[in-house]
Every structure is written in structure tokens, then in C-alpha cells.
Design an enzyme around this catalytic site. Structure first.
Site, mmCIF file in Angstrom:
data_model
loop_
_atom_site.group_PDB
_atom_site.id
_atom_site.type_symbol
_atom_site.label_atom_id
_atom_site.label_comp_id
_atom_site.label_asym_id
_atom_site.label_seq_id
_atom_site.Cartn_x
_atom_site.Cartn_y
_atom_site.Cartn_z
ATOM 1 N N HIS A 106 0.846 -1.201 0.000
ATOM 2 C CA HIS A 106 0.000 0.000 0.000
ATOM 3 C C HIS A 106 0.880 1.250 0.000
ATOM 4 O O HIS A 106 1.787 1.368 0.832
ATOM 5 C CB HIS A 106 -0.902 0.016 1.234
ATOM 6 C CG HIS A 106 -2.030 1.002 1.131
ATOM 7 N ND1 HIS A 106 -1.888 2.315 1.482
ATOM 8 C CD2 HIS A 106 -3.304 0.855 0.693
ATOM 9 C CE1 HIS A 106 -3.034 2.947 1.277
ATOM 10 N NE2 HIS A 106 -3.909 2.090 0.803
ATOM 11 N N ASP A 142 -7.674 -1.790 4.350
ATOM 12 C CA ASP A 142 -6.305 -1.394 4.698
ATOM 13 C C ASP A 142 -6.092 -1.353 6.215
ATOM 14 O O ASP A 142 -5.348 -0.519 6.724
ATOM 15 C CB ASP A 142 -5.970 -0.007 4.118
ATOM 16 C CG ASP A 142 -6.329 0.132 2.665
ATOM 17 O OD1 ASP A 142 -6.491 -0.901 2.003
ATOM 18 O OD2 ASP A 142 -6.444 1.268 2.185
ATOM 19 N N ALA A 598 23.515 7.398 -37.111
ATOM 20 C CA ALA A 598 23.512 6.476 -38.246
ATOM 21 C C ALA A 598 22.506 6.964 -39.287
ATOM 22 O O ALA A 598 21.438 7.476 -38.936
ATOM 23 C CB ALA A 598 23.157 5.072 -37.783
ATOM 24 N N CYS A 706 25.940 -5.048 -29.602
ATOM 25 C CA CYS A 706 27.385 -5.194 -29.805
ATOM 26 C C CYS A 706 28.009 -6.234 -28.888
ATOM 27 O O CYS A 706 29.009 -6.845 -29.240
ATOM 28 C CB CYS A 706 28.084 -3.844 -29.649
ATOM 29 S SG CYS A 706 27.662 -2.987 -28.131
ATOM 30 N N LYS A 756 21.943 -9.499 -45.264
ATOM 31 C CA LYS A 756 23.261 -9.969 -44.809
ATOM 32 C C LYS A 756 23.112 -11.136 -43.832
ATOM 33 O O LYS A 756 23.883 -12.111 -43.872
ATOM 34 C CB LYS A 756 24.003 -8.808 -44.143
ATOM 35 C CG LYS A 756 25.353 -9.190 -43.544
ATOM 36 C CD LYS A 756 25.871 -8.058 -42.663
ATOM 37 C CE LYS A 756 26.925 -8.592 -41.701
ATOM 38 N NZ LYS A 756 27.178 -7.693 -40.576
#
Length: 901
Positions: A106, A142, A598, A706, A756
Site C-alpha cells: 500500500h 487497509d 547512423a 554489440c 546480410k
């Protein structure tokens, strides 16, 4: 423990994941039904793990439990219910069913602020402390006993978002896991909740969120920030309902502005260049940054009146009189100067920091209403510059040029994204010098996103000249390092504010799955700027004892200084994150930069340029040039005014860059190049984890990573089982639209790369490797490739030596117990970027990590990078580091100073 997780959201997902990491068994996940065909994040991760998932729309009807729902729950046999974020009403015969009962998270320090809007009311009520409670569920609201609580201070300008991101989310996850462990260990307390101080405030609705302006400024501020985002606090201006966002308390005097009548306010507000100033009944003020109208349009509050601005610097007679009065103030401070000339420099004439305070305060006292700050003196240190700055401030002019952006827009991902597409040079967006442009393509379907300017050599020269001017003569070079850090923090804040838009652009332009783009591409970029912003005022030299030449003494010390203009060339796999990794360190060190994104992924870099202007980065400090590597990248390598080039990309291009940098002006270089990272999996590993992390090591970000594991070495005795389990998991992966939240695997970045990869697989088959799975393009529009697995890869084969940079798992087996043999094979490569090992034997893990020839070694994990940890490779994977203190050193030079006395 056997756990049932009942809840939803990313919070629930993280709690689930971390509990499993701790060794607990989740026997069932109970969450909400799919919405618009999309599963909740908790359901998504649980389904991937094979955990039973139940999606009940409700547990009760007319207050009574649904028998079949309760029976389905009981069948999983949970020993504890964990409810990290639960929006449904759960029956008590479910709450009490496990032997350990149920625990709930809570977001308040119970018993204060019971209820669903607790954290909002923490802010609305002006509480000085916030926090969360883990409590034992009972039949009240609660009211159950407390197991664990955590507190944090509420900062004056905190919002629900800042509290959630800073504390409630990360610490709440840890606390849920800690609570479960306390229960498992039999150490969990049950502290009864007191009724004293207990409160309950209802969920706020828009109709109830009108601001009462007839109260103190702090109360108004608390009301606005407590309603931030949802439902939004509003007032009436004229006859229009206007919602207020971005409230902060104002200290000191209020900037000049135009008055604005607001319904119910004790006095008119003021529209200033910083935003809308509101006044409380106590005379104090607060600032509102943004306004939203009923039609959904949101504007900066400073633009409520669209007034023009003057750029005149000609002084009127009254202003000339003021200038002479200010000259007398300068003369009173600079008593050693015979006469204050227009060219007199305040600091070169002997003034110190205390004199700055005196000057500012005297001028403000003499010329009431003019807003000056100490930093203004540092930025305009000659008398002539100071007077020009003062006159503009006196006239209320905004000295910043309006940033004009011709956006390309797209309605996508439930938002309208606005994308700059021109070159960014000297603080302005403009077409390439030759007018050329090219199409940037969405890899999901091959469609054109927009046309982007194609920078020329002339554009490079202009950008470098702008960066040089900004470094040598602009405010950036004169700026206090701490203030420089403040600007970088603002950059991070704006990136966070626009994170959904940035992630959407990144997903469209690069093909990154949106959830990954949000968490990693954008999330780590934000973290990187915040990390390096903190370094700005901590760059230090040192004193060095040297031999004394009697009778004199010597003091030798070093200074760390920026290099000047730096060029940065980044790849297409993490367009924004690679920008951040290099740019943040470069800027923190005090340099200026020209960056080439890029060619195929320019859009987040250009959006970043826009945000940098909004953050207040001076013009010329950051320049962004989309275009080709052969033209823009080559010219940056050759340019005589560039003092450093940072590059991430392929090894062949890195070699060409290094050669050009040497021949031009011997500029400093850092290179993060190709990889063929080995991952060694021993038979004594945690196989579940090795399968999961081994897949991540290859397929993370579609393999366009990478540090991806370029080759897996799997010990012979577990090889076949490992491959079988990997293939089983691949079949569960969802390939599709990266903007779909349930997608696991998006498209490859561009068509040439996909081609590729397909060729790479063909070569593997022809050389005799076994294609176990995949190896083909997916039959759908766009550049999608199936996750692929090859086994039987021998050391001489092409795919054993060359990087695929795609979703291709290359597997070789090794003999049981042959540690040194597999190490020799793993190191038999010219690359040395990253590596990994999975084993439960700590001695073996440490031995292997010492022997592996790579810049990063992961042990029983993979892809775990952090902004504070240096990143970079050995051998032909390059040299130099990104991230951490090491990266900062890449953009600094060391000067040694020896003084004889």
C-alpha cells in the site's frame, strides 16, 4: 515458499520476477483479463515462464465469492498470497486460505491515508513524509496488521511520478521480496494498526478537482501537484476551464509579466517568461509551467499571451542614465581600477564571488524590478556586455531565440509524435546546404517515416565552426561546472518527460520493441545523463611531490581540462542510447560536440537536439548532422578543428577512422568496434537461468547488440538438453509489431542488414553447421527474421569467427571438464568486447573470468550494463571506454603545472 501472486502492472511483474530469483516457487498468477487483446505485464512474463496464469474479470458477484473462481484459486496450493498491486476485490476465503495468509503493498504510511488515492492525498495534505506499507490483509479496508514500512522525505516540488519513480516503485519491489523472505524465515512481525491518525479520503474525480485559490500558496501548490496528470487540477480563466500542470513554489521576487484575471483568485496571476505565477492569500507565490484547455491542447504557461519580443540593443536616454549609475556601482567595487571602461572585465579587475553578490544586489536595489542572478555576471563579465544584458532584462525581453521547428508528425501508439527532420547546427534546425534529403524507413512495414536532411561537407564545416565558437567564446566555456551539471540534469528531466514519445520514435525508426525502447534505449539514456551531470563538479586534478631543487621549493599539480570540439559517430542499433553514452560524458567534461547519427536511424538524435534547446544548452554546444558515414563521418575524421572522435561501429570502419584522425591532426580517438563474444556454459550451471540468459545474450534487441554472445560453448553432457530447451522457448516468442506491448521480437533494423543475415545463415549451412531452427525471413511485411539456432559449429567455420549482429545463436560443444581447452577456443578471436560464463563453482567462475580476453565478463548473467561501470573492448574490438569515470577521462586532457617558490 509456494506463492500465489494476485495483482497486475509492471510493479507486479517486477515483484514476480524478483521473488522467482530468490528461489520462491510461484504456483499461480491471478491478474486482470487482457485489454484490447493485450495481456497485463504480470501475465506476459508469467506466461513466458510457463507459470499458470488466471485472468478473472471478477472474484465476487453482489458481494459473494464466485465458487468456480475460488476453486480454481485453491487448486494451485499456495502457502502465501502476495498482492503487489491489486485493483480487484478479493474474497476473504481466498485471503485467509493459505497457511501464511496474504500480504499487500500500500503506497502510504498506514494508518494515514487509507484508500486507493493515498499517495495523491499525501501530497494534497502537504505531508512531509511519504512511504509505503506491507500489511497482512484482513476483512477491513487497509486495516490489517503491519509487516513492514519504509519512509522517504517529500521534497517541496515532488509529484506522484517523482515519488513513485524515486522511491515507491524501486524500494517497494525490494520490500515485497524482503517481506516474503521474512515470512519464509519465520521472522515476519504482525504489528496491529492503531486507529489514532487513521484517515480515508476518496478517489478524486475531475469534477472535484477545481483549485480553491482562496488559500495559501503552498496549499494551492499541494493541490495542483497532488492532482498532477490524473485527474488534473483546474480553474476558470475568462470563460474557459484550464487545467494546471507543473507547479513549484516561488522564492524571492516575481519576474515581470502580464496580469491575468483568474476566477476566485485573491489577486490576478501573472504570465511571465517562466510560466504563470499564482498568488495565495498569504501573499506568497507559486509557478505553473503548463496549461491545458478543454480541447486537449497544452501550451507553456509563458505563452498564454502570444506577445512579440524586441531584439533592439540601442539605449534610450533613461537607459543611458541607468548605465552610468551602474558604472558607478562597478567603480565602487573595483576601487583599484582608475576608470571603468566598456571593455573593463569584472573578474580580471580583481573581483571575487562576494563582489558578484554585491553587484547584483546593488543593481537590483538601484533599479527596482530588474531580475538579475549571480550567474548573469559570470556570463557577461565586461561592462559593455553587462549593460546590454541589463537593458534586455530591464525591458523584459527574452534573450533566447525562438526555436523554429518544421516537424514531421505521425499519429501512432496512441499519441501524435513530432519529429524534427533537418540538420541541427548552432541551435537551429535547417535544411542541408545543398537541399538534399533522404527517406528514413520504418522496418516494421518498409514504409517511409519522413524525409531527413542529407548533410554535406559544407554543413560539417559550419557545425564544427559553431561548436568551436561555443567552446572558445560562448557561455559554455565560462560556465561554472555545477551549473553545467544543472543543465545536463534538465536534459535528463526533459527526456524523461518525453520518454513515451522518444521510445515510440525509436521503435518506428530502429525496429526496437517498444517496451525495450522505453526501458533501455530511452531509460538508460536518461540514467546516463543524470550520472554524468553529477560528475561535472567533481573533475579533479592532484598534487604531486617532486624532487626539490634547493634552495627553492616546487609545487606540481595537475588539472583536468576539456579537449575542445569533439566529433561523435554512433551506430543504428541503439540510436539514442549510444548518443547518450558518448555525449553525456563529452558535455560533462566541458566540451562541445558535432554528432553524426547512423543514416538509417536519425530521428531520436534530432528529437534530442530539440530537448537540449528546451533544457537551456547554449547554441553551438550540440550539433546533429544526419547523413552518410562516407561523407559526414569522413569529414569529421579529417577536420583540423576536431580534437577528439568517439566512434561505435564496425572494425573496418574504425581502422579507417583511426588512420584519418592520425593523418589530419593526430586527434584523440576512442573506438568501440565489433565483437564475437564467447559465452561458456558449464554442466554445473543453473540450467533454467543459463537457458533464459543465454537466449537473452543472443536475441536481446533482435540480436542487434554489440555485446551479443557471438558463440556459445556448451559442455557436452548438457548440450542436447540445452538446445532442446532453447528451441522450446523460441517457439513461445511472439514476433510482430514492435509497438505491440506483447511482442518479444521485432524487425531487423533495415533491409540490407536482413539480407546480410540471411546470407550469413546460408554460409553456415554450406559449411556444414546444423541449422536447428529458423534461418529464414518471416513471411510478413517488413524486415523480420526468425530467431535462429545453429549447432555443430566448428572452429574453422565462417560463423565461428565472424559476427552476425543478428538473432543467430551459434553453438559449439566442448568436452566435459575441459576448462582450459574451451578457454583457448573462446579466446581464439581477434575480438575482445564481452564474454560470459555460467557455473555454480565460484573457483571455476573466477578462474575463467581471469583468463577470458575481453573488456567485460558476465558471470551467471548477461547484458547487465550500468552507467557507472566502464564499457569497452580489447584487441580489435577497440580501445577507450564508455560509461563510468573512465568515459569521462576519454574527453579530458591532463595538464601538469610546476611552480617554483
Amino acid at each position: 515458499l509456494k506463492l500465489a501472486i494476485i495483482g497486475q502492472s509492471l510493479f507486479g511483474q517486477e515483484v514476480y520476477t524478483n521473488l522467482r530469483k530468490q528461489g520462491h516457487k510461484v504456483v499461480g498468477v491471478f491478474t486482470v483479463p487482457d485489454k484490447d487483446g493485450k495481456a497485463d505485464p504480470l501475465a506476459t512474463v508469467a506466461e513466458k515462464d510457463g507459470t499458470p496464469v488466471f485472468k478473472f474479470p471478477r472474484w465476487r458477484v453482489k458481494g459473494k465469492p464466485i465458487p468456480e473462481v475460488v476453486e480454481a484459486y485453491k487448486a494451485v496450493g499456495a502457502e502465501l498470497n502476495v498482492m503487489p498491486f491489486c485493483s480487484q476485490f478479493i474474497p476473504m476465503n481466498v485471503i485467509d486460505n493459505p497457511k501464511h495468509g496474504s500480504i499487500i503493498y500500500h503506497p502510504s504510511i498506514l494508518p494515514l491515508h487509507r484508500g486507493a488515492s493515498a499517495i495523491n492525498w499525501t501530497l494534497i495534505e502537504g505531508d512531509k513524509k511519504a512511504g509505503f506499507t506491507i500489511f497482512w490483509a484482513d476483512d477491513g479496508l487497509d486495516t490489517g496488521p503491519i509487516l513492514l514500512q519504509r519512509e522517504c522525505a517529500v521534497e517541496p516540488n515532488d509529484t506522484v511520478d517523482t515519488l513513485y519513480n524515486r522511491f515507491l516503485f524501486p524500494e517497494g519491489i525490494k520490500a515485497m521480496v524482503e517481506s516474503v523472505q521474512l515470512i519464509a524465515d519465520g521472522k515476519a512481525p504482525r504489528i496491529p494498526q492503531t486507529e489514532e491518525g487513521a484517515s480515508y479520503e476518496g478517489i478524486q474525480k475531475k469534477s472535484n478537482a477545481k483549485v480553491d485559490l482562496a488559500q495559501s500558496a503552498e496549499a494551492i501548490h499541494n493541490w495542483i501537484r497532488g492532482h498532477d496528470k490524473v485527474p488534473g487540477a483546474w480553474t476558470v480563466i475568462g470563460d474557459k476551464t484550464v487545467t494546471l500542470y507543473g507547479s513549484s513554489m516561488l522564492g524571492g521576487s516575481v519576474p515581470d509579466g502580464q496580469p491575468l484575471e483568474i476566477d476566485g483568485a485573491s489577486q490576478p496571476g501573472q504570465v511571465t517568461k517562466n510560466g504563470l505565477v499564482l498568488y495565495g492569500t498569504d501573499g506568497k507565490a507559486l509557478l505553473v509551467k503548463s496549461l491545458q484547455f478543454e480541447d486537449g491542447k497544452m501550451i507553456p504557461a509563458s505563452k498564454y499571451f502570444d506577445s512579440g519580443e524586441s531584439s533592439t540593443v540601442e539605449l534610450t536616454d533613461e537607459e543611458k542614465k541607468m548605465a552610468e549609475e551602474i558604472r558607478s556601482i562597478w567603480k565602487g567595487i573595483l576601487s583599484n581600477v582608475p576608470a571603468v571602461q566598456d571593455t573593463t572585465d569584472f573578474f580580471k579587475s580583481g573581483a571575487a564571488s562576494m563582489d558578484v553578490v554585491r553587484l547584483v544586489e546593488e543593481v537590483k536595489q538601484k533599479c527596482a524590478g530588474v531580475q538579475l542572478q549571480n550567474e548573469d555576471v559570470y556570463m557577461a563579465s565586461t561592462f559593455q556586455d553587462f549593460i546590454q544584458m541589463f537593458v534586455r532584462r530591464f525591458r523584459g525581453e527574452d534573450q533566447e531565440e525562438e526555436l523554429v521547428i518544421d516537424y514531421a508528425t505521425k499519429d501512432v501508439n496512441n499519441m501524435t509524435v513530432k519529429m524534427p527532420y533537418q540538420c541541427f547546427i548552432n541551435g537551429q534546425f535547417e535544411d542541408a546546404e545543398n537541399g538534399k534529403a533522404y527517406d528514413t524507413i520504418n522496418p516494421t512495414d518498409g514504409s517511409v517515416i519522413c524525409k531527413v536532411s542529407y548533410a554535406s561537407v559544407g554543413d560539417v564545416d559550419r557545425a564544427v565552426a559553431a561548436a568551436k565558437e561555443a567552446y572558445e567564446n560562448g557561455p559554455w566555456g565560462k560556465m561554472n561546472p555545477r551549473d553545467r551539471g544543472s543543465l545536463l540534469y534538465k536534459v535528463a528531466d526533459l527526456m524523461e518527460e518525453h520518454q513515451e514519445e522518444l521510445a515510440t520514435i525509436e521503435s518506428m525508426d530502429s525496429g526496437a520493441v517498444y517496451t525495450l525502447a522505453l526501458k533501455t534505449h530511452v531509460g538508460m539514456s536518461i540514467q546516463t545523463f543524470r550520472y554524468f551531470a553529477g560528475w561535472c563538479d567533481k573533475i579533479q586534478g592532484k598534487t604531486i611531490p617532486i624532487n626539490q631543487a634547493r634552495p627553492n621549493r616546487n609545487l606540481t599539480f595537475t588539472k583536468k581540462e576539456p579537449l575542445g570540439v569533439c566529433a561523435i559517430v554512433i551506430p543504428w542499433n541503439y540510436p539514442l542510447m549510444m548518443l547518450a553514452w558518448k555525449s553525456a560524458a563529452c558535455l560533462a567534461a566541458g566540451n562541445t560536440l558535432v554528432l553524426k547519427p547512423a543514416q538509417v536511424t536519425p530521428l531520436t538524435a534530432l528529437k534530442f537536439a530539440e530537448l537540449s534547446v528546451k533544457a537551456g544548452i547554449p547554441k553551438g554546444v550540440i550539433n546533429i548532422l544526419p547523413g552518410s558515414g562516407g561523407m559526414v563521418g569522413q569529414r569529421l575524421s579529417d577536420h583540423p578543428d576536431v580534437r577528439k572522435l568517439g566512434f561505435t561501429g564496425s572494425t573496418p570502419i574504425g581502422k579507417q577512422i583511426m588512420k584519418s584522425c592520425a593523418l589530419s591532426n593526430l586527434k584523440k580517438v576512442s573506438l568501440e568496434l565489433g565483437g564475437k563474444s564467447p559465452l561458456i556454459i558449464f554442466s554445473d550451471c543453473d540450467l533454467d537461468k543459463a537457458v533464459r540468459m543465454g537466449m537473452s545474450s543472443v536475441y536481446f534487441n533482435k540480436g542487434e547488440n554489440c555485446i551479443a554472445a557471438g558463440r556459445l560453448f556448451v559442455e557436452e553432457s548438457i548440450h542436447d538438453e540445452y538446445i532442446s530447451r532453447v528451441v522450446e522457448e523460441i517457439k513461445k516468442m511472439k514476433i510482430g509489431d514492435p509497438l505491440d506491448r506483447s511482442t518479444d521480437h521485432g524487425p531487423q533494423n533495415h533491409k540490407a542488414h536482413l539480407d546480410k543475415l540471411l546470407e550469413y545463415c546460408d554460409i553456415g549451412v554450406k559449411e556444414g553447421a546444423t541449422l536447428v531452427y529458423g534461418g529464414r525471413q518471416v513471411d510478413r511485411p517488413g524486415f523480420f527474421m526468425e530467431p535462429t539456432v545453429f549447432t555443430g559449429v566448428e572452429d574453422h567455420m565462417f560463423m565461428a569467427k565472424e559476427e552476425s549482429f543478428g538473432p543467430v545463436m551459434v553453438v559449439s560443444k566442448f568436452k566435459d571438464g575441459d576448462v582450459d581447452g574451451v578457454l583457448k577456443r573462446a579466446n581464439d578471436t581477434e575480438y575482445g568486447l564481452a564474454s560470459g560464463v555460467f557455473t555454480r563453482d565460484i573457483n571455476k567462475a573466477m578462474y575463467v573470468s581471469e583468463q577470458l580476453e575481453a573488456g567485460t565478463v558476465f558471470v551467471n548473467t548477461y547484458n547487465k550494463t550500468d552507467v557507472a561501470s566502464p564499457f569497452g573492448g580489447f584487441k580489435q574490438s577497440g580501445f577507450g571506454k564508455d560509461l563510468g569515470e573512465d568515459a569521462l577521462m576519454e574527453y579530458l586532457k591532463t595538464k601538469a603545472v610546476t611552480v617554483e617558490y
